[in-house]
Design an enzyme around this catalytic site. Structure first.
Site: not given
Lengths: 213, 213
Positions: A17, A40, A43
């Protein structure tokens, strides 16, 4: 089954990812040292707006990592953010996560004062004799109260993660925090949320752990 | 204080937020009967993409409300979503929220089978003798397992809220659910999250309560 699944092992999903995010970010300029936090957040949301809207005060990441290593505690404004923060990772350095929103004394004081429970929660947090990181993903009133407490000299936070989401006073409350003089990580504009608040805490924790994904 | 705050009372903030969302949606066409769900997802994320990406199977909202009123339980794939669902509102109709992700037996079985804990969690949920609503905000492997269980005739869910977020098999897992024959609410594409999963559950609960905001 007409749909074709990618054959990625469970342990590899996060790594893959982050590779996709890095690819799709392409030449987008990120502030050096903040990349793992920005990625992040993307994500967690699949929303590339976080590459544009995250604002960092000077040297904030290094200061935040030092605070965590010195045992700083995290105060959040939702049980969801508390549930999402990696409490085991934080505990390694002596820190705990607090959310006072459901506390009876907080509800009582908020009612008496005609404020939000988020406001009363910040007052309760300010009375703690600890290094404090605030992770605010929901209530702009929490940020406004933090600003006031700092102005009144009653609070000196190690970091304010200012990422409430919404449409009323959210934009303004984040601008206030960026004027407060406190170290901040803020998602400028309307976006954010408890998931983003938790995710920024976890990004910092994983940076200490040197988990380079 | 250079920043100017809007003077909105705490109790009025959600109402005002929904008014702003309705204004900004303008002429955007939403599926009749789904408006409160779509708007609450936008309220939770400040992301108007949810006006476009949410997909509803035929008659799903009415069926979901009836299931909740008949005591359906909600199974989630994160502690965050569990924290975010209004458990008190659900309990009024006899329902509970389950998240098996941290259960020891789930961790053990996942390890033995080389699958994710999300997969093992869905197997555990399928063994419950209850009306079930699945609220999946994180793990595409949970949706894949739900599809398999339905195909194998081992599960007949009252609703699947399929809103994992991410970059690996997320898009595909949602397409699978839309082919499964089960009643679904799915955020097509990469977006979603535990916050969105919880928010769709709460939107349904508030529709029963006739909380028209």
């Amino acid at each position: 089954m007409k749909v074709e699944l990618e054959n990625v092992k469970p342990m590899e999903i996060e790594k893959r990812s982050f590779e996709i995010i890095t690819e799709e970010l392409g030449d987008t300029q990120l502030v050096p040292g903040t990349e793992l936090i920005v990625k992040r957040c993307i994500h967690t949301s699949a929303d590339f707006d976080y590459a544009e809207n995250l604002c960092f005060s000077e040297g904030v990441v290094q200061r935040a990592l030092e605070a965590i290593k010195a045992g700083a505690c995290i105060v959040t404004d939702t049980q969801m953010a508390k549930a999402g923060i990696n409490k085991r990772a934080l505990a390694r350095y002596g820190g705990e996560v607090y959310c006072f929103m459901s506390d009876e004394d907080v509800a009582k004081i908020a009612k008496e004062n005609g404020t939000t429970r988020a406001t009363a929660s910040m007052d309760k947090a300010a009375s703690l004799d600890k290094k404090l990181i605030f992770a605010i993903g929901n209530a702009p009133t929490a940020l406004v109260r933090l600003y006031e407490l700092i102005e009144e000299g009653k609070l000196n936070p190690n970091l304010i993660i200012g990422v409430p989401v919404g449409f009323v006073n959210v934009v303004q409350s984040k601008e206030l925090i960026m004027e407060s003089g406190a170290p901040y990580i803020v998602a400028r504009g309307r976006k954010g949320g408890s998931n983003i608040a938790a995710c920024i805490c976890n990004a910092l924790l994983y940076m200490i752990d040197n988990r380079r994904d």
